[in-house]
Design an enzyme around this catalytic site. Sequence first.
Site, PDB file in Angstrom:
ATOM      1  N   ARG A  76       0.834  -1.218   0.000  1.00 17.15           N
ATOM      2  CA  ARG A  76       0.000   0.000   0.000  1.00 17.15           C
ATOM      3  C   ARG A  76       0.860   1.255   0.000  1.00 17.15           C
ATOM      4  NH1 ARG A  76      -4.040  -0.561   4.584  1.00 17.15           N
ATOM      5  NH2 ARG A  76      -4.786   1.441   3.799  1.00 17.15           N
ATOM      6  N   HIS A 127      -6.733   8.206  11.064  1.00 19.46           N
ATOM      7  CA  HIS A 127      -6.187   6.850  11.196  1.00 19.46           C
ATOM      8  C   HIS A 127      -4.690   6.805  10.934  1.00 19.46           C
ATOM      9  CE1 HIS A 127     -10.522   5.394  10.154  1.00 19.46           C
ATOM     10  NE2 HIS A 127     -10.412   5.817  11.391  1.00 19.46           N
ATOM     11  N   CYS A 135       7.410   2.367  16.955  1.00 21.25           N
ATOM     12  CA  CYS A 135       7.888   1.112  17.544  1.00 21.25           C
ATOM     13  C   CYS A 135       6.689   0.310  18.047  1.00 21.25           C
ATOM     14  CB  CYS A 135       8.827   1.421  18.712  1.00 21.25           C
ATOM     15  SG  CYS A 135       9.399  -0.079  19.552  1.00 21.25           S
ATOM     16  N   CYS A 141       7.868   2.473  24.380  1.00 23.14           N
ATOM     17  CA  CYS A 141       8.954   3.089  23.615  1.00 23.14           C
ATOM     18  C   CYS A 141       8.339   4.201  22.767  1.00 23.14           C
ATOM     19  CB  CYS A 141       9.628   2.034  22.732  1.00 23.14           C
ATOM     20  SG  CYS A 141      10.891   2.754  21.664  1.00 23.14           S
ATOM     21  N   CYS A 191      13.243  -1.433  16.031  1.00 17.86           N
ATOM     22  CA  CYS A 191      13.304  -0.060  16.549  1.00 17.86           C
ATOM     23  C   CYS A 191      14.753   0.335  16.851  1.00 17.86           C
ATOM     24  CB  CYS A 191      12.477   0.015  17.838  1.00 17.86           C
ATOM     25  SG  CYS A 191      12.635   1.592  18.688  1.00 17.86           S
ATOM     26  N   CYS A 194      14.843   1.195  21.142  1.00 18.72           N
ATOM     27  CA  CYS A 194      14.821   0.137  22.164  1.00 18.72           C
ATOM     28  C   CYS A 194      15.443  -1.149  21.646  1.00 18.72           C
ATOM     29  CB  CYS A 194      13.383  -0.111  22.650  1.00 18.72           C
ATOM     30  SG  CYS A 194      12.336  -0.917  21.446  1.00 18.72           S
TER      31      CYS A 194
HETATM   32  C1  BV8 Z   1     -11.629   2.571  18.342  1.00 25.89           C
HETATM   33  C2  BV8 Z   1      -6.125   2.421   9.182  1.00 25.89           C
HETATM   34  C3  BV8 Z   1     -11.712   2.391  20.710  1.00 25.89           C
HETATM   35  C4  BV8 Z   1      -5.465   1.152   8.849  1.00 25.89           C
HETATM   36  C5  BV8 Z   1      -8.484   1.980   9.610  1.00 25.89           C
HETATM   37  C6  BV8 Z   1     -18.768   1.837  17.563  1.00 25.89           C
HETATM   38  C7  BV8 Z   1     -19.680   1.083  16.853  1.00 25.89           C
HETATM   39  C8  BV8 Z   1     -19.271  -0.042  16.123  1.00 25.89           C
HETATM   40  C9  BV8 Z   1     -17.919  -0.424  16.100  1.00 25.89           C
HETATM   41  C10 BV8 Z   1     -17.013   0.323  16.817  1.00 25.89           C
HETATM   42  C11 BV8 Z   1     -17.424   1.448  17.541  1.00 25.89           C
HETATM   43  N1  BV8 Z   1     -16.322   1.977  18.138  1.00 25.89           N
HETATM   44  C12 BV8 Z   1     -15.259   1.231  17.821  1.00 25.89           C
HETATM   45  C13 BV8 Z   1     -15.638   0.210  17.027  1.00 25.89           C
HETATM   46  C14 BV8 Z   1     -14.758  -0.835  16.498  1.00 25.89           C
HETATM   47  C15 BV8 Z   1     -14.056  -0.394  15.222  1.00 25.89           C
HETATM   48  C16 BV8 Z   1     -15.029  -0.303  14.075  1.00 25.89           C
HETATM   49  O1  BV8 Z   1     -15.509   0.776  13.734  1.00 25.89           O
HETATM   50  N2  BV8 Z   1     -15.240  -1.438  13.445  1.00 25.89           N
HETATM   51  C17 BV8 Z   1     -16.057  -1.497  12.261  1.00 25.89           C
HETATM   52  C18 BV8 Z   1     -15.476  -2.550  11.317  1.00 25.89           C
HETATM   53  C19 BV8 Z   1     -17.473  -1.797  12.654  1.00 25.89           C
HETATM   54  N3  BV8 Z   1     -13.365   0.864  15.378  1.00 25.89           N
HETATM   55  C20 BV8 Z   1     -12.127   0.830  15.866  1.00 25.89           C
HETATM   56  O2  BV8 Z   1     -11.549  -0.185  16.205  1.00 25.89           O
HETATM   57  C21 BV8 Z   1     -11.424   2.183  15.990  1.00 25.89           C
HETATM   58  N4  BV8 Z   1     -10.866   2.240  17.303  1.00 25.89           N
HETATM   59  O3  BV8 Z   1     -12.751   2.971  18.273  1.00 25.89           O
HETATM   60  O4  BV8 Z   1     -10.970   2.352  19.510  1.00 25.89           O
HETATM   61  C22 BV8 Z   1     -10.744   2.167  21.802  1.00 25.89           C
HETATM   62  C23 BV8 Z   1     -10.693   3.101  22.829  1.00 25.89           C
HETATM   63  C24 BV8 Z   1      -9.804   2.886  23.875  1.00 25.89           C
HETATM   64  C25 BV8 Z   1      -8.959   1.770  23.868  1.00 25.89           C
HETATM   65  C26 BV8 Z   1      -9.001   0.850  22.822  1.00 25.89           C
HETATM   66  C27 BV8 Z   1      -9.906   1.036  21.774  1.00 25.89           C
HETATM   67  C28 BV8 Z   1     -10.274   2.263  15.004  1.00 25.89           C
HETATM   68  C29 BV8 Z   1     -10.799   2.317  13.593  1.00 25.89           C
HETATM   69  C30 BV8 Z   1      -9.636   2.616  12.618  1.00 25.89           C
HETATM   70  C31 BV8 Z   1      -9.268   1.375  11.855  1.00 25.89           C
HETATM   71  N5  BV8 Z   1      -8.244   1.697  10.853  1.00 25.89           N
HETATM   72  N6  BV8 Z   1      -7.515   2.349   8.769  1.00 25.89           N
HETATM   73  C32 BV8 Z   1      -5.358   0.967   7.361  1.00 25.89           C
HETATM   74  O5  BV8 Z   1      -5.824   1.815   6.591  1.00 25.89           O
HETATM   75  O6  BV8 Z   1      -4.795  -0.057   6.974  1.00 25.89           O
HETATM   76  S1  BV8 Z   1     -10.081   1.976   9.061  1.00 25.89           S
HETATM   77  C33 BV8 Z   1     -10.141   1.651   7.392  1.00 25.89           C
HETATM   78  O7  BV8 Z   1     -11.529   1.653   7.075  1.00 25.89           O
HETATM   79  C34 BV8 Z   1      -9.557   2.754   6.505  1.00 25.89           C
HETATM   80  O8  BV8 Z   1      -9.076   3.880   7.206  1.00 25.89           O
HETATM   81  C35 BV8 Z   1     -10.762   3.169   5.680  1.00 25.89           C
HETATM   82  O9  BV8 Z   1     -10.704   4.454   5.228  1.00 25.89           O
HETATM   83  C36 BV8 Z   1     -11.789   2.992   6.717  1.00 25.89           C
HETATM   84  C37 BV8 Z   1     -13.212   3.145   6.433  1.00 25.89           C
HETATM   85  O10 BV8 Z   1     -13.521   2.587   5.219  1.00 25.89           O
HETATM   86  P1  BV8 Z   1     -13.968   3.614   4.068  1.00 25.89           P
HETATM   87  O11 BV8 Z   1     -12.930   4.688   3.973  1.00 25.89           O
HETATM   88  O12 BV8 Z   1     -15.363   4.028   4.297  1.00 25.89           O
HETATM   89  O13 BV8 Z   1     -13.794   2.709   2.810  1.00 25.89           O
HETATM   90  P2  BV8 Z   1     -14.800   1.601   2.298  1.00 25.89           P
HETATM   91  O14 BV8 Z   1     -14.032   0.775   1.322  1.00 25.89           O
HETATM   92  O15 BV8 Z   1     -15.510   0.963   3.442  1.00 25.89           O
HETATM   93  O16 BV8 Z   1     -15.925   2.447   1.512  1.00 25.89           O
HETATM   94  C38 BV8 Z   1     -15.583   3.150   0.345  1.00 25.89           C
HETATM   95  C39 BV8 Z   1     -16.802   3.977  -0.010  1.00 25.89           C
HETATM   96  O17 BV8 Z   1     -16.456   4.806  -1.108  1.00 25.89           O
HETATM   97  C40 BV8 Z   1     -17.983   3.136  -0.429  1.00 25.89           C
HETATM   98  O18 BV8 Z   1     -19.162   3.693   0.136  1.00 25.89           O
HETATM   99  C41 BV8 Z   1     -17.993   3.289  -1.964  1.00 25.89           C
HETATM  100  O19 BV8 Z   1     -19.322   3.255  -2.472  1.00 25.89           O
HETATM  101  C42 BV8 Z   1     -17.426   4.664  -2.131  1.00 25.89           C
HETATM  102  N7  BV8 Z   1     -16.694   4.903  -3.373  1.00 25.89           N
HETATM  103  C43 BV8 Z   1     -15.941   4.016  -4.079  1.00 25.89           C
HETATM  104  N8  BV8 Z   1     -15.399   4.646  -5.154  1.00 25.89           N
HETATM  105  C44 BV8 Z   1     -15.795   5.964  -5.089  1.00 25.89           C
HETATM  106  C45 BV8 Z   1     -16.630   6.122  -3.955  1.00 25.89           C
HETATM  107  N9  BV8 Z   1     -17.193   7.302  -3.630  1.00 25.89           N
HETATM  108  C46 BV8 Z   1     -16.933   8.358  -4.439  1.00 25.89           C
HETATM  109  N10 BV8 Z   1     -16.134   8.283  -5.538  1.00 25.89           N
HETATM  110  C47 BV8 Z   1     -15.567   7.105  -5.896  1.00 25.89           C
HETATM  111  N11 BV8 Z   1     -14.795   7.037  -7.011  1.00 25.89           N
END
Ligand code: BV8
Length: 293
Positions: A76, A127, A135, A141, A191, A194
């Site tokens: 990526r 994100h 690290c 760390c 890292c 560390c």
């Molecule tokens: C956290 C980085 C708490 C890595 C990513 C509440 C309710 C439910 C679940 C949860 C909640 N709170 C927390 C959760 C759990 C979880 C979560 O949301 N799970 C989901 C699966 C239900 N959230 C977390 O874990 C978050 N952490 O809340 O921590 C906490 C507090 C204290 C202590 C511990 C924990 C962390 C979430 C971050 C995860 N990391 N990315 C990486 O990128 O590798 S998220 C990942 O998904 C990407 O960042 C991506 O951007 C993101 C969202 O996806 P989208 O961007 O929407 O992309 P997707 O493919 O889904 O959709 C694309 C859209 O574009 C579609 O609609 C399509 O139609 C459209 N499209 C396509 N082409 C086009 C277009 N539109 C216009 N033009 C085009 N050409």
Amino acid sequence: MAASKAAYSSVSLFHEKLLRSNRILAICGAGLSAASGLPTFRGAGGLWRNHNAVELATPEAFEADPGLVWLFYAYRRHMALEANPNPAHYALAELARKKPGFRCLTQNVDNLHVRAQHPSEQLSLLHGSLFALKCSNAPGCKWTDPYNTADPLCPALAPAAEKNTDPTKPLPLLDPSKPLADIKPDELPHCPECETGLVRPGVVWFGEPLDEGMLDEIDEWIEKEPVDMVLVIGTSSFVYPAAGYAERARTEGRTAVVTVNLELGSAQGRNKIEEGDFGFEGDAAVLLPELLK
Ligand code: BV8
């Protein structure tokens, strides 16, 4: 749907609302970068070989097989370096320069907003970034490298940086019929501080908290004055807390929530559609320059 269908997709009514709007929030997702050639998370491009990207974006996956997760991220990084910002990224950066009350929250980690010269004080990388390193012993760390574009990051990850000589064929790395290199942890960068922790991508994985200071700052921004418009661009509104900001920022009767998506129905948002909202279906790279001009 409370909004009348015609008003919901009226560009001229949208332009009138934009003209009157000072405080605007954008929530961006992978669809914004689709036109730059980067696969989305959940669309057809969302599957990386036979792995689901969401399963690889977790601390557990990194713990279990850091080599596999690093190949995914090295790929990526390589793709994002080969990609360029598209007209949608530039339109958002232009809006930020025109409207100091505009704030962009992006879920994307591809650095394309930054490369489109988006003013940094009006951009929150919810994100993290593919090009930040830290690290894996964090927070114990504190070592980080805020901006590292080495491609590949180390010799073992060279398969992720292969040039695609024959575009009619998938990259060997992406060809599920070809076994992936089995990379051992000692072939991966450690890292420099560390010396025990593996270097990891500076992104927020599922199950990890987002940066607290950043979240507090966004809350303060939302709460200080009513928001006139929320642009929800290219996101399935599936991932939290990002997906929750549209409704958090809504002031009934004042805030227009504007969804820009290739398939409006696909935005799995929890967002209700209210009187005064807008929805525009199509490629963000085509729609945004027209909408934000
Ligand atoms: C956290 C980085 C708490 C890595 C990513 C509440 C309710 C439910 C679940 C949860 C909640 N709170 C927390 C959760 C759990 C979880 C979560 O949301 N799970 C989901 C699966 C239900 N959230 C977390 O874990 C978050 N952490 O809340 O921590 C906490 C507090 C204290 C202590 C511990 C924990 C962390 C979430 C971050 C995860 N990391 N990315 C990486 O990128 O590798 S998220 C990942 O998904 C990407 O960042 C991506 O951007 C993101 C969202 O996806 P989208 O961007 O929407 O992309 P997707 O493919 O889904 O959709 C694309 C859209 O574009 C579609 O609609 C399509 O139609 C459209 N499209 C396509 N082409 C086009 C277009 N539109 C216009 N033009 C085009 N050409």
